[in-house]
Design an enzyme around this catalytic site. Structure first.
Site, PDB file in Angstrom:
ATOM      1  N   ASP A  59       7.778  -3.586   0.002  1.00 21.31           N
ATOM      2  CA  ASP A  59       8.583  -4.376  -0.917  1.00 21.31           C
ATOM      3  C   ASP A  59       9.292  -5.529  -0.196  1.00 21.31           C
ATOM      4  O   ASP A  59       9.879  -5.344   0.869  1.00 21.31           O
ATOM      5  CB  ASP A  59       9.631  -3.459  -1.571  1.00 21.31           C
ATOM      6  CG  ASP A  59      10.537  -4.206  -2.530  1.00 21.31           C
ATOM      7  OD1 ASP A  59      10.022  -4.714  -3.544  1.00 21.31           O
ATOM      8  OD2 ASP A  59      11.756  -4.283  -2.260  1.00 21.31           O
TER       9      ASP A  59
ATOM     10  N   GLU B 139       4.642  -7.508  -0.094  1.00 19.12           N
ATOM     11  CA  GLU B 139       5.144  -8.418  -1.123  1.00 19.12           C
ATOM     12  C   GLU B 139       6.019  -9.442  -0.417  1.00 19.12           C
ATOM     13  O   GLU B 139       6.953  -9.076   0.306  1.00 19.12           O
ATOM     14  CB  GLU B 139       5.981  -7.686  -2.171  1.00 19.12           C
ATOM     15  CG  GLU B 139       6.475  -8.630  -3.255  1.00 19.12           C
ATOM     16  CD  GLU B 139       7.785  -8.203  -3.914  1.00 19.12           C
ATOM     17  OE1 GLU B 139       8.136  -8.811  -4.947  1.00 19.12           O
ATOM     18  OE2 GLU B 139       8.464  -7.293  -3.404  1.00 19.12           O
TER      19      GLU B 139
END
Length: 600
Positions: free
Chosen positions: A262, A299
């Site tokens: 993330d 990401e």
């Protein structure tokens, strides 16, 4: 590679449980075994501030805490189970599981067709078992990999997962460690790979006791969540070890195939070897040990190929990264929205650039960010970029959590599907997208601190000021917000929604038949003069896709007699108005797509 040290509670049959915790500034650390009476296990200090002790009678199911300096009694930061929630005792769990997937081998990355899901809202049960029950439907759709939003233990039983505070513990209300292992085993039996979303850029606030143990955070940097995790300041070797051990645990012990990392742009590290590079090196070593392939997928909003370039070229060597540019240009094309960060993406020619070169912002000035961003990704293989038209962020971070189903016409959903599934990139669907799920996906939490709940409510409202969205933000703490976000799976009792799902299936089957021939190098793409018709061809596969984004019919001037029609979104079998396709006089209806195959 840097320091590696196992942490947490490790049970060995007939030997007991070894407890290891890092607390470099503590003068004394004890383990406390909970029972009718608490039993103290003195821990011995070892190098770098690790404390270790053995409890011969601590078997799986044993509850325990650590006591620092004969004062504070806290859960284990590397706890693998928190059965009574984030503020209570940790639990020793058994490491063994009767795996049936001994013959499983991870799929090649180019074969991934990813389905992102949130365990709590994907099924009626809201558990790992509930996901298992839906695997036949995903298999029927053609999905080859599921991506599970974070499952690290969070407060309460409603959360997206990004407020996790025990990175090593699978959420107990979902089914805990055993439930997750059972899900992975079932996926592998079905031929489906498993990606797990992990969060190494922050921890949630409610139940986060890391600071009590040591300098896990640094004031060197400010982040949206407060002080940054300490990846490059004093004692950072051991913070890095904490997260590296976490990644290795998911891959080794849970048989996870890939980790989605993330928001890596918020992993702040100015050291000579970035944390992500060190993590990849450890994963490479694990691959050799296990004779297995694992992928790390980042990401990032930096458009930086350094993440995915090979180690020998000065990159971090990650397998792939999400490509937000592709989502943003599709979204602006089909919705007309240009507020907030969408201000950078309103030009149709961006779509041609994204198809051929990956990053749109590859050294360009961003009006929204007021600075130049990005690097050139033209030569990076297409499989290294994960693309989508919807995901948890882009849907759930809208004020009302509307899916594209609520924002565009039903007919427009089909060209959007073709843009993702027939792109040269690694496609990802967001749960329910394939049949046009009508329920929203909204932001929800179940925090226990009243002040924190109010701060989250206010923070969400402040976030939406850059957008022209109307209405009132749903209450994140409300159970109704969570229930409203559960999938209806309405394709089972709606012919139109089922026909959309069948259209997705047809696209996925087509992709599988040509996937080895997909690349940016063998892709041609053009726009018509009105910038409403996109025409792109995979020349090596002999597949051509023509999309009319406009509200008016468009005539295609090209002679298409050497192309055979294989999919027409206007066809009644896809719930369209009816196909009038002719290779000699091609008129594309509004908001439609035709897929053609070279006939010579």
């Amino acid at each position: 590679m840097g320091i590696t040290r196992e942490i947490g509670a490790h049970y060995v049959p007939e030997q007991g449980t070894t407890f290891t915790v890092w607390a470099p500034e503590a003068e004394q650390v004890d383990g406390l075994i909970h029972g009718e009476k608490k039993k103290t296990i003195p821990l011995q200090r070892e190098a770098f501030g690790y404390w270790v002790g053995l409890a011969e009678d601590a078997e799986p199911g044993t509850r325990y805490t650590f006591r620092l300096n004969n004062d504070k009694e806290l859960p284990d930061p590397a706890s693998q189970s928190q059965p009574e929630g984030v503020h209570e005792a940790s639990e020793v769990i058994a490491p063994n599981y009767s795996w049936t997937n001994q013959n499983w081998k991870n799929l090649p990355l180019e074969d991934y067709i990813i389905y992102e899901l949130h365990v709590g809202t994907f099924s009626e049960e809201g558990t790992f078992e509930g996901v298992i029950n839906k695997l036949p439907e995903l298999l029927d759709l053609g999905i080859t990999a599921i991506e599970i939003m974070p499952v690290a233990q969070f407060p309460g039983n409603r959360n997206w997962g990004y407020d996790g505070v025990y990175p090593f513990a699978a959420q107990d209300s979902y089914g805990g460690a055993k439930g997750l292992k059972k899900l992975v085993d079932a996926c592998h039996a079905a031929g489906i790979a498993v990606l797990l979303d992990v969060v190494y850029n922050h921890l949630g606030p409610d139940g986060n006791y890391l600071n009590e143990y040591g300098p896990y955070f640094t004031e060197k940097y400010n982040t949206p969540w407060g002080a940054a995790l300490n990846f490059d300041d004093a004692h950072s070797d051991h913070v890095r070890n904490f997260f590296i051990q976490n990644a290795l645990m998911w891959l080794r012990d849970f048989h996870i195939d890939a980790l989605r990392l993330d928001a890596v742009h918020a992993i702040l590290d100015t050291g000579a070897k970035h944390f992500l590079q060190e993590l990849q090196e450890h994963v490479n070593h694990l691959q050799e040990q296990q004779n297995q392939t694992y992928y790390l997928i980042a990401e990032s909003d930096l458009n930086d190929v350094r993440l995915i370039n090979p180690l020998e070229q000065g990159g971090y060597g990650l397998a792939a990264q999400w490509m937000d540019d592709y989502h943003h240009v599709i979204h602006t094309m089909v919705t007309g929205e240009t507020e907030g960060y969408y201000a950078d993406f309103g030009k149709p020619e961006h779509l041609v650039k994204a198809l051929k070169h990956s990053f749109i912002y590859n050294g360009l000035f961003s009006e929204y960010r007021k600075r130049t961003i990005g690097s050139d990704a033209t030569i990076n293989p297409a499989k290294q970029f994960v693309v989508c038209s919807q995901n948890h962020d882009q849907v759930g971070n809208r004020m009302l959590g509307e899916r594209l189903t609520q924002l565009v016409s039903f007919e427009m959903l089909k060209p959007i599907a073709a843009l993702v599934i027939l792109s040269p990139y690694t496609p990802m669907l967001f749960m329910g997208e394939e049949y046009g799920e009508e329920n929203p996906f909204q932001f929800f939490v179940s925090h226990t601190d009243k002040d924190l709940i109010e701060a989250v409510r206010k923070g969400r409202t402040d976030e939406f000021r850059a957008f022209a969205w109307q209405g009132e933000a749903p209450d994140p703490q409300s159970e109704e917000t969570f229930n409203r976000s559960k999938l209806k799976h309405n394709y089972k009792n709606s012919e139109k929604h089922n026909q959309l799902r069948e259209f997705y299936k047809a696209l996925i089957q087509l992709r599988k038949s040509i996937v080895k021939k997909l690349s940016k190098e063998h892709l041609e793409a053009t726009l018509n003069e009105q910038e409403t018709v996109l025409d792109f061809t995979h020349t090596s596969a002999g597949i051509r896709c023509i999309i009319n984004f406009g509200k008016e019919s468009q005539t295609i001037a090209d002679d298409l007699r050497n192309w055979k029609l294989i999919l027409d979104s206007a066809d009644e079998k896809w719930a369209g108005p009816g196909s009038n396709y002719s290779s000699e006089n091609t008129i594309l209806p509004p908001e439609s797509v035709v897929v053609l195959q070279a006939s010579r």
